[in-house]
Design an enzyme around this catalytic site. Structure first.
Site, PDB file in Angstrom:
ATOM      1  N   CYS A 125       0.835  -1.208   0.000  1.00 51.26           N
ATOM      2  CA  CYS A 125       0.000   0.000   0.000  1.00 51.26           C
ATOM      3  C   CYS A 125       0.874   1.264   0.000  1.00 51.26           C
ATOM      4  O   CYS A 125       1.525   1.543  -0.985  1.00 51.26           O
ATOM      5  CB  CYS A 125      -0.975  -0.040   1.170  1.00 51.26           C
ATOM      6  SG  CYS A 125      -2.312   1.139   0.972  1.00 51.26           S
TER       7      CYS A 125
ATOM      8  N   HIS B 208      -3.733  -5.423   0.740  1.00 50.84           N
ATOM      9  CA  HIS B 208      -3.181  -5.844   2.036  1.00 50.84           C
ATOM     10  C   HIS B 208      -3.209  -7.363   2.195  1.00 50.84           C
ATOM     11  O   HIS B 208      -4.232  -7.915   2.585  1.00 50.84           O
ATOM     12  CB  HIS B 208      -3.979  -5.193   3.169  1.00 50.84           C
ATOM     13  CG  HIS B 208      -3.764  -3.717   3.264  1.00 50.84           C
ATOM     14  ND1 HIS B 208      -2.745  -3.173   4.006  1.00 50.84           N
ATOM     15  CD2 HIS B 208      -4.396  -2.683   2.683  1.00 50.84           C
ATOM     16  CE1 HIS B 208      -2.767  -1.857   3.891  1.00 50.84           C
ATOM     17  NE2 HIS B 208      -3.756  -1.529   3.084  1.00 50.84           N
TER      18      HIS B 208
ATOM     19  N   GLU C 197      -1.948  -9.086   4.474  1.00 52.63           N
ATOM     20  CA  GLU C 197      -1.969  -9.495   5.886  1.00 52.63           C
ATOM     21  C   GLU C 197      -3.374  -9.612   6.452  1.00 52.63           C
ATOM     22  O   GLU C 197      -3.589 -10.201   7.505  1.00 52.63           O
ATOM     23  CB  GLU C 197      -1.143  -8.495   6.721  1.00 52.63           C
ATOM     24  CG  GLU C 197      -1.718  -7.086   6.851  1.00 52.63           C
ATOM     25  CD  GLU C 197      -1.426  -6.170   5.655  1.00 52.63           C
ATOM     26  OE1 GLU C 197      -1.043  -6.687   4.580  1.00 52.63           O
ATOM     27  OE2 GLU C 197      -1.600  -4.942   5.783  1.00 52.63           O
TER      28      GLU C 197
ATOM     29  N   SER D 117       2.615 -12.998  38.868  1.00 55.88           N
ATOM     30  CA  SER D 117       1.288 -12.447  39.111  1.00 55.88           C
ATOM     31  C   SER D 117       0.209 -13.512  39.010  1.00 55.88           C
ATOM     32  O   SER D 117      -0.946 -13.255  39.301  1.00 55.88           O
ATOM     33  CB  SER D 117       1.006 -11.373  38.055  1.00 55.88           C
ATOM     34  OG  SER D 117       0.875 -11.998  36.784  1.00 55.88           O
ATOM     35  N   GLY D 118       0.591 -14.705  38.556  1.00 56.50           N
ATOM     36  CA  GLY D 118      -0.427 -15.723  38.280  1.00 56.50           C
ATOM     37  C   GLY D 118      -0.828 -15.687  36.820  1.00 56.50           C
ATOM     38  O   GLY D 118      -1.470 -16.599  36.319  1.00 56.50           O
ATOM     39  N   GLY D 119      -0.447 -14.621  36.106  1.00 56.97           N
ATOM     40  CA  GLY D 119      -0.792 -14.481  34.696  1.00 56.97           C
ATOM     41  C   GLY D 119       0.165 -15.247  33.789  1.00 56.97           C
ATOM     42  O   GLY D 119       1.193 -15.762  34.237  1.00 56.97           O
ATOM     43  N   VAL D 120      -0.193 -15.272  32.507  1.00 55.75           N
ATOM     44  CA  VAL D 120       0.563 -16.067  31.543  1.00 55.75           C
ATOM     45  C   VAL D 120       1.984 -15.508  31.336  1.00 55.75           C
ATOM     46  O   VAL D 120       2.964 -16.253  31.371  1.00 55.75           O
ATOM     47  CB  VAL D 120      -0.170 -16.095  30.180  1.00 55.75           C
ATOM     48  CG1 VAL D 120       0.628 -16.856  29.155  1.00 55.75           C
ATOM     49  CG2 VAL D 120      -1.554 -16.696  30.341  1.00 55.75           C
ATOM     50  N   ASP D 121       2.086 -14.194  31.147  1.00 58.11           N
ATOM     51  CA  ASP D 121       3.380 -13.623  30.762  1.00 58.11           C
ATOM     52  C   ASP D 121       4.454 -13.818  31.834  1.00 58.11           C
ATOM     53  O   ASP D 121       5.554 -14.293  31.538  1.00 58.11           O
ATOM     54  CB  ASP D 121       3.244 -12.128  30.437  1.00 58.11           C
ATOM     55  CG  ASP D 121       2.218 -11.880  29.342  1.00 58.11           C
ATOM     56  OD1 ASP D 121       1.888 -12.841  28.629  1.00 58.11           O
ATOM     57  OD2 ASP D 121       1.751 -10.735  29.212  1.00 58.11           O
ATOM     58  N   SER D 122       4.144 -13.446  33.066  1.00 54.22           N
ATOM     59  CA  SER D 122       5.181 -13.575  34.093  1.00 54.22           C
ATOM     60  C   SER D 122       5.507 -15.049  34.337  1.00 54.22           C
ATOM     61  O   SER D 122       6.656 -15.404  34.603  1.00 54.22           O
ATOM     62  CB  SER D 122       4.775 -12.871  35.395  1.00 54.22           C
ATOM     63  OG  SER D 122       3.664 -13.485  35.986  1.00 54.22           O
ATOM     64  N   SER D 123       4.518 -15.920  34.183  1.00 52.32           N
ATOM     65  CA  SER D 123       4.769 -17.346  34.423  1.00 52.32           C
ATOM     66  C   SER D 123       5.700 -17.929  33.364  1.00 52.32           C
ATOM     67  O   SER D 123       6.622 -18.690  33.678  1.00 52.32           O
ATOM     68  CB  SER D 123       3.461 -18.140  34.420  1.00 52.32           C
ATOM     69  OG  SER D 123       2.541 -17.595  35.328  1.00 52.32           O
TER      70      SER D 123
END
Ligand code: XMP
Length: 508
Positions: free
Chosen positions: A78, A166, A168, A220-226
């Protein structure tokens, strides 16, 4: 050295999508602002120029020096295509009609490698206000639609390509094939960037970088920090010290359960009961931002104290992921940062630690895939997002331990119900809100005057926009009954049917 595609961002809303699609092909890529990208070294196998909200005809329109790319393959999408056309002696004019939506290619160059395996009438997605009216003699048209003559072009002898549509966007039905043709056939990238490969190189890099140093990381119990913790654990084992703080604002039983699963994963983790300190700090506060600030402050105090108990810590591990990184260096400039309340923030400055972020190059679904490859349990990886300040921003008004206990019961019934009815994974995020409102009810022969709770469940891709989940009436009826029958102090349940925007996901 991991081979990569460089995506230069001119500010299009679709730039992240381009990166997602390239990575889905197991080819590593990075997004950088068009005016601020790293030196092009041997690892770079090709360049993609993104779209843009700007017009190449505007004064001061975003520009690049094409000579910088040497002989590398370039794909302009584009705006990227318009810019290259204009800079090489072609011409760009305003479209007579704004081209937006689906279109079909009416002509495709027979032997063009970019269009290999695409069907003759391939559907593509257009979104542009300018059109390429002419290309120089060094170039040739490789595709057209009924209304757009130069839907695609290429250089006659160099691997330089421009496309007006596009690829994508999923409405470009064969966009994936086209991007594959570019990154694999034209740029020569092997499709070897997988979770397993990422883990192997990241663990090796972390070992090299961290040596014998100690790292502290807040879970934190969350996905990222785990997942960040698991990667660091693979790299440096017991030198990773994790801290998991019970702020008294988590879901029912969450602290114990999550702590156990961390221990089962072999993490060196310390659980800290700081409930009383958080409740104390929240006393008398009703304003949401004040509540957030108080929670953030106490968290830092508790974390800092625990971290100091570990001798000689040099690094702070964080679960930052790619969208946060791109967001903070976007072409819009560093002033556009994510909402501050969505970051942990503040920790590195006060603690004078160096920061290590093993996930800073990954999108959320890639983080999950890495977690899966690391053998982490699905119940941890598939978890709904949960806000840092927890139930405090779902208790409207002042937070007390008693209100937390009531809300935990309500939330538990709702979330368990979603799991039992196999609705949990269809919902992006769900929870209950305790309203500072009492309403009249009747139980047996008695008049009651008790609390109202609101249930909230949304579908979303990234939390930036969201729609309320169309949960089945039968399910809502069952949950409402269970809540009113089992939770003392609640006699009315309502379901939140607002979308974001204009509402937000959390009520505070
Ligand atoms: P909103 O309410 O802004 O929420 O639509 C979007 C997403 O962000 C989460 N959220 C927070 N996360 N600290 C956090 O860590 C916060 O203060 C906070 N406020 C909202 C929210 O749960 C949703 O996933």
């Amino acid at each position: 050295m991991t081979a990569k595609i460089l995506i230069l961002d001119f500010g299009s809303q679709y730039t992240q999508l381009i990166a997602r699609r390239v990575r889905e092909l197991n080819v590593y890529c990075e997004i950088h602002p068009y005016n601020h990208y790293p030196a092009i070294d041997a690892a770079v196998k090709g360049i993609i120029l993104s779209g843009s909200p700007c017009s190449v005809r505007d004064e001061g329109a975003p520009d690049v020096n094409l000579a910088d790319f040497g002989n590398l393959p370039v794909l302009g999408i584009c705006y990227g295509a318009q810019l290259m056309a204009q800079k090489t002696g072609g011409n760009v004019l305003p479209s007579t009609i704004r081209e937006y939506g689906r279109a079909n290619l009416s002509f495709i160059h027979e032997h063009d490698p970019l269009f290999r395996y695409l069907s003759p009438q391939s559907q593509v997605w257009m979104s542009h206000g300018d059109t390429i009216s002419a290309i120089s003699d060094d170039f040739e048209i490789t595709a057209s639609t009924a209304t757009v003559k130069v839907a695609a072009y290429r250089h006659k002898s160099a691997p330089v390509y421009g496309i007006q549509f596009h690829p994508e966007v999923t409405h470009s039905l064969e966009g994936r094939q086209l991007l594959r043709n570019f990154v694999v056939d034209i740029c020569g990238c092997a499709q070897d960037w997988t979770s397993a490969a990422f883990i192997e190189t990241t663990v090796a890099e972390l070992r090299e970088k961290l040596g014998n140093d100690k790292v502290v990381l807040g879970l934190s119990g969350g996905v990222d920090s785990s997942v960040a913790a698991q990667l660091l654990h693979r790299a440096i084992g017991a030198n990773l010290h994790c801290i998991f703080v019970d702020n008294g604002l988590l879901r029912k039983g969450e602290f114990e359960q999550v702590l156990h699963s961390y221990q089962d994963m072999g993490l060196n983790v310390r659980g800290v009961d700081a409930k009383a300190r958080f409740y104390d700090a929240l006393k008398g506060l009703t304003d949401p931002e004040q509540k957030r600030k108080a929670i953030g402050r106490v968290f830092i105090e508790v974390f800092d104290h625990e971290a100091h108990a570990i001798s000689d810590v040099k690094w702070l591990g964080q679960g930052t992921i790619y969208p946060d990184v791109i967001e903070s260096v976007s072409v819009k400039g560093p002033s556009v940062t994510i909402k501050s309340h969505h970051n942990v923030g503040g920790l590195p400055e006060t603690m004078k630690l160096k920061v290590v972020e093993p996930l800073r190059l990954l999108f959320k679904d890639e983080v999950r895939a890495v977690g899966r490859t690391l053998g982490m349990p699905d119940n941890l990886l598939g978890r709904h997002p949960f806000p840092g300040p927890g139930l405090a921003i779902r208790i409207l008004g002042e937070v007390t331990p008693e209100k937390v206990a009531v809300l935990q019961e309500v939330d538990h019934i709702f979330i368990n119900g979603l799991r039992e009815h196999e609705l949990y994974d269809q919902v992006w995020q769900a929870g209950a809100v305790l309203l500072p409102v009492q309403s009249v009810g009747v139980m047996g022969d008695e008049r009651t005057y008790e609390n109202v709770v609101a249930l909230r469940a949304v579908t979303s891709v990234d939390g930036m926009t969201a729609d309320w989940s169309r949960l089945p009436y039968e399910f809502l009826a069952e949950i409402s009954n269970q809540i009113i029958n089992r939770v003392k102090g609640v006699n009315r349940v309502v379901y939140d049917i607002s979308s974001k925007p204009p509402a937000t996901i959390e009520w505070e």
